[in-house]
Write an enzyme that holds these catalytic residues in place. Structure first.
Site, PDB file in Angstrom:
ATOM      1  N   HIS A   1      -3.658  -5.550   1.254  1.00 35.34           N
ATOM      2  CA  HIS A   1      -3.388  -5.934   2.639  1.00 35.34           C
ATOM      3  C   HIS A   1      -3.919  -7.352   2.880  1.00 35.34           C
ATOM      4  CE1 HIS A   1      -2.252  -1.894   3.966  1.00 35.34           C
ATOM      5  NE2 HIS A   1      -3.305  -1.423   3.323  1.00 35.34           N
TER       6      HIS A   1
ATOM      7  N   CYS B   1       0.834  -1.203   0.000  1.00 38.44           N
ATOM      8  CA  CYS B   1       0.000   0.000   0.000  1.00 38.44           C
ATOM      9  C   CYS B   1       0.873   1.259   0.000  1.00 38.44           C
ATOM     10  CB  CYS B   1      -0.970  -0.035   1.188  1.00 38.44           C
ATOM     11  SG  CYS B   1      -2.397   1.071   0.972  1.00 38.44           S
TER      12      CYS B   1
END
Length: 489
Positions: A431, A333
């Site tokens: 994630h 991310c």
């Protein structure tokens, strides 16, 4: 039976409220009750995605898991995600509502109470009992006038309170008795019992302490909870809980993680830390990146700020030296965004509009704009084909030749991430990727390592069961149920 509710507040932050509520959620669910967790206001950069595309604090996600129910934005209607020393991103009922400064939020938050109560009553309509978790300290009387997280909520919802103190940090008698001394009389009357958490050693040594607290406050002693090592298998909520050395292996794959100021969703690391053949080191500021096989740049709530902090520490120099020596790097991310050529913030989402140079380890560029992507995803790792699942939670688009030519993940309808031409730099927006045993094993194999094959989800569930057993032994759970009042309204 009318739904009931009971609130757990703390004498301070990090006294173990979240874990206690998770354990009680599992214990009461095993008794056949319909249980729902609720936290009016949370402050955390560790968040989870709900089925309807919202986000809540990861502690409430763990508590929902303990109940065996799907995540709901109503479980955590107000979430603050810090982006610096004075400001935060504000998420209300799962949706971002912009940025707020800490001082402004103190007066603004009172207006959120109707939405908080609406979420609470929505959950109560689905439950036999709602377990409510407070935030920070019940004794922050300087914030009481506009409070929606502790006594302000308890009074508005007509919910009674159990106060939790942490004996491990010392001064637990003073912190519990002192809370009664400083809060308003009406708030003190809300507190019906107390729990002393994290006792190490012989519990009988604190028998007199429990009696002293009960005698001085008039509150019921619900229990003294000994420290439970299995709690380490549960995801931490706060970055302060991250341990410097987390892997169980002394040999095998060595992984280093720079601990940046706005680190987010760091439970991505837990499955690696549990691997027998992995040594995972959280590198604190002021330290150099140690020799290792893989450096992971985790999620960041403020990518540009954390990239600046990384450079201030000289970790960019360490990182490039690591790559020149044949090392691998993985960015997740915000960490993925840092690995590219540049990060542009034309709308000023993270501060003043700007464009900054990235680390240049991937031939991609990021623009921070557009709506936040919040969704569960599934697909397979490229080129191994290992099945994976996870979630995305980010603002921004990352594009470029390395993404186009060598994505990391096939999500079915699109590709995610990027891989460098030599295959040693990986970036992804997903994630939770490392929680999947197959994907984790494939990535470790790229480093010459092997996975021990553990099922991370099973490990977490076993820890929740062990915690529930522990609380059944050391808490008067029947007494807690008796304290829970019917939900009015």
């Amino acid at each position: 039976m009318a739904p009931r509710a009971l609130m757990f507040q703390g004498t301070g932050s990090s006294v173990g409220k979240s874990v206690l509520v998770a354990g009680l959620c599992r214990a009461l669910t095993r008794r056949g009750l319909r249980v729902r967790p609720f936290k009016p206001q949370n402050m955390s950069n560790n968040a989870a995605v709900t089925a309807d595309g919202g986000e809540i604090g990861r502690a409430q996600a763990l508590q929902a898991r303990a109940c065996g129910v799907a995540l709901s934005v109503d479980m955590n209607p107000v979430l603050l995600k810090p982006q610096g020393m004075t400001g935060s991103q504000l998420v209300v009922r799962g949706r971002m509502r912009g940025q707020v400064r800490a001082r402004d939020f103190q007066s603004f938050k009172r207006g959120l109470m109707p939405e908080v109560l609406d979420s609470f009553h929505t959950l109560a309509g689905q439950a036999d009992i709602v377990l409510v978790e407070g935030a920070g300290s019940a004794s922050e009387v300087n914030l009481r006038a506009d409070d929606i997280a502790n006594m302000g909520f308890a009074q508005a919802a007509d919910v009674d309170v159990v106060l939790v103190g942490d004996i491990d940090r010392g001064g637990v008698i003073a912190s519990l008795v002192g809370t009664q001394a400083v809060v308003a009389d009406a708030d003190a009357r809300r507190i019906k019992g107390f729990i002393v958490n994290r006792m190490r050693g012989d519990p009988s040594l604190f028998d007199a302490g429990m009696t002293t607290i009960a005698d001085m406050t008039g509150w019921r002693a619900v229990g003294l909870v000994p420290f439970l090592d299995r709690v380490r298998d549960l995801p931490a909520e706060d970055a302060a809980d991250l341990r410097a050395g987390r892997g169980s292996g002394t040999q095998g794959v060595r992984i280093a993680v720079p601990c940046l100021p706005m680190i987010a969703n760091f439970d991505d690391l837990d499955p690696l830390a549990a691997e027998e053949g992995v040594s995972l080191t959280m590198v604190r500021r002021g330290q150099v990146l140690p020799p290792c096989d893989l450096v992971i740049l985790p999620g960041a709530k403020a990518t540009i700020g954390d990239l600046a902090a990384l450079r201030d520490e000289g970790w960019d120099i360490d990182l490039h030296a690591h790559v020149r020596c044949g090392g691998h790097v993985m960015g997740i991310c915000g960490g993925y965004q840092m690995l590219g050529r540049s990060i542009a913030d034309p709308m000023g989402i993270e501060g003043a509009p700007c464009t900054v140079d990235g680390l240049g380890l991937l031939d991609v560029a990021t623009v921070l704009e557009g709506s936040k992507r919040l969704e569960d995803v599934a697909g397979h790792l490229l080129p191994e084909g290992a099945a994976m699942r996870g979630y995305e939670m980010h603002i921004g688009r990352t594009t470029g030749p390395d993404h186009d030519a060598r994505p990391l993940i096939d999500l079915g309808n699109r590709y995610d991430g990027a891989v460098s031409p030599l295959g040693r730099i990986w970036g992804t927006y997903v994630h939770g990727l490392l929680a999947d045993g197959g994907a984790r094993a494939a990535l470790l194999a790229r480093l010459g390592g092997r996975s021990d094959g553990h099922d991370h989800d099973a490990t977490v569930d076993a820890a929740l069961d062990a915690l529930a057993d522990h609380l059944e032994t050391h808490l008067d759970i029947d007494g807690l149920l008796a304290m829970a009042r019917p939900v009015r309204g």
